[in-house]
Design an enzyme around this catalytic site. Structure first.
Site, PDB file in Angstrom:
ATOM      1  CG  ASP A   2      -1.648  -0.282  -5.463  1.00 38.71           C
ATOM      2  OD1 ASP A   2      -0.808  -0.313  -4.545  1.00 38.71           O
ATOM      3  OD2 ASP A   2      -1.837   0.728  -6.178  1.00 38.71           O
ATOM      4  CG  ASN A  47       0.063  -0.450   3.430  1.00 41.30           C
ATOM      5  OD1 ASN A  47       0.706   0.170   4.275  1.00 41.30           O
ATOM      6  ND2 ASN A  47       0.466  -0.573   2.172  1.00 41.30           N
ATOM      7  CE1 TYR A  86       0.688  10.278   5.115  1.00 40.65           C
ATOM      8  CE2 TYR A  86       1.821  10.946   7.128  1.00 40.65           C
ATOM      9  CZ  TYR A  86       1.570  10.005   6.154  1.00 40.65           C
ATOM     10  OH  TYR A  86       2.198   8.774   6.221  1.00 40.65           O
ATOM     11  CE  LYS A 142      -1.128   7.428   6.827  1.00 34.93           C
ATOM     12  NZ  LYS A 142      -1.463   6.045   6.416  1.00 34.93           N
ATOM     13  CB  ILE A 195       9.440   3.455   5.524  1.00 34.49           C
ATOM     14  CG1 ILE A 195       8.985   3.346   6.984  1.00 34.49           C
ATOM     15  CG2 ILE A 195       9.788   2.080   4.958  1.00 34.49           C
ATOM     16  CD1 ILE A 195      10.004   2.773   7.943  1.00 34.49           C
ATOM     17  CB  THR A 235       8.007   3.713   0.458  1.00 33.71           C
ATOM     18  OG1 THR A 235       7.483   4.867   1.127  1.00 33.71           O
ATOM     19  CG2 THR A 235       8.208   2.585   1.471  1.00 33.71           C
TER      20      THR A 235
END
Length: 250
Positions: free
Chosen positions: A36, A89, A155, A159, A188, A190
């Site tokens: 990360d 990811n 975005y 994606k 989701i 997050t």
């Protein structure tokens, strides 16, 4: 255990879907390298894994930097002897701005992290997987890689690009026993959706805009990633699994 003896890298592993997947991989027997850009958050994931009896190390990396991505791959091989799984990811959301008003720098930032980062991860891991005799790569796309949404042009574009570069890589390296797939999460729970959650007017609408009428949890995405990483998906490549509660069909 479904990943016994495997070596896995999880980028964006400091929280959310990445942390949930790294922990699940470890539970299933994999040695896990958590990467990360935020070293502290990555180290926390490593602590959770090792405290639970797993085997994990932290290798921080900015996925836009070729040198840092190459070092991530090299450190993994030096530590564990090879790489079997890459969960590509790491990603960002970005500002919500109309396309003509979008700062060029913001477009570049989002596309670089979300798409170039996926490319660099594959570029440097594939030769190591070839040496290993095969492997599994899972890239993170999004519901918004398939469905338009106002004000998030870079975005959406990044994606959507992940889906097609996943297919490209699957075609190019299937004969090397390297499977390349993607997951496309919906909404989701997050940090990336915190701005939506803070909007008292929009959030109730966004939170229920799918067939299941609820927000997904990181662990629900992690289980799909585990399937793609494991031998249970031995005849699956070039595919994208939608983990969106039916958001694409809503």
């Amino acid at each position: 255990m479904r990943l016994q003896g495997k070596v896995a890298i999880v980028t964006g592993g400091g929280g959310g879907i990445g942390r949930a997947t790294a922990c699940l991989f470890a539970e299933e027997g994999a040695k896990v390298v958590v990467s990360d850009i935020n070293k502290d958050s990555a180290n926390e994931t490593v602590r959770l894994i090792n405290d639970a009896g797993g085997d994990s190390i932290c290798v921080p990396a900015d996925m836009v930097s070729p040198d840092e991505v190459e070092q991530l791959i090299s450190k993994t091989v030096d530590t564990y002897g090879g790489i079997d799984i890459l969960f590509n990811n790491a990603g960002v959301g970005g500002e919500e701005v109309k396309l003509a008003d979008m700062p060029i720098e913001e477009w570049d930032r989002v596309v670089d992290i979300n798409l170039k980062g996926v490319f660099l991860g594959m570029k440097f891991v594939i030769p190591k997987m070839e040496e290993r005799g095969g492997g599994s790569i899972i890239n993170t796309s999004s519901l918004l890689g398939f469905k338009g949404k106002k004000y998030v042009g870079p975005y959406n574009a990044s994606k959507g690009g992940v889906v097609l570069v996943t297919k490209n890589a699957a075609l190019e390296y299937g004969n090397k026993n390297i499977r390349v797939n993607a997951v496309a999460p919906g909404v989701i729970d997050t940090d990336i959706i915190q701005g939506w959650k803070d909007d008292e007017r929009k959030w109730p609408i966004i939170a229920s805009a799918n067939a299941l009428r609820r927000v997904g949890q990181p662990e629900e995405v992690a289980k799909a990633v585990l399937f793609l990483a494991s031998d249970d998906a031995s005849y699956v490549t070039g595919s994208t699994i939608h983990v969106d509660g039916g958001g694409l069909t809503f």
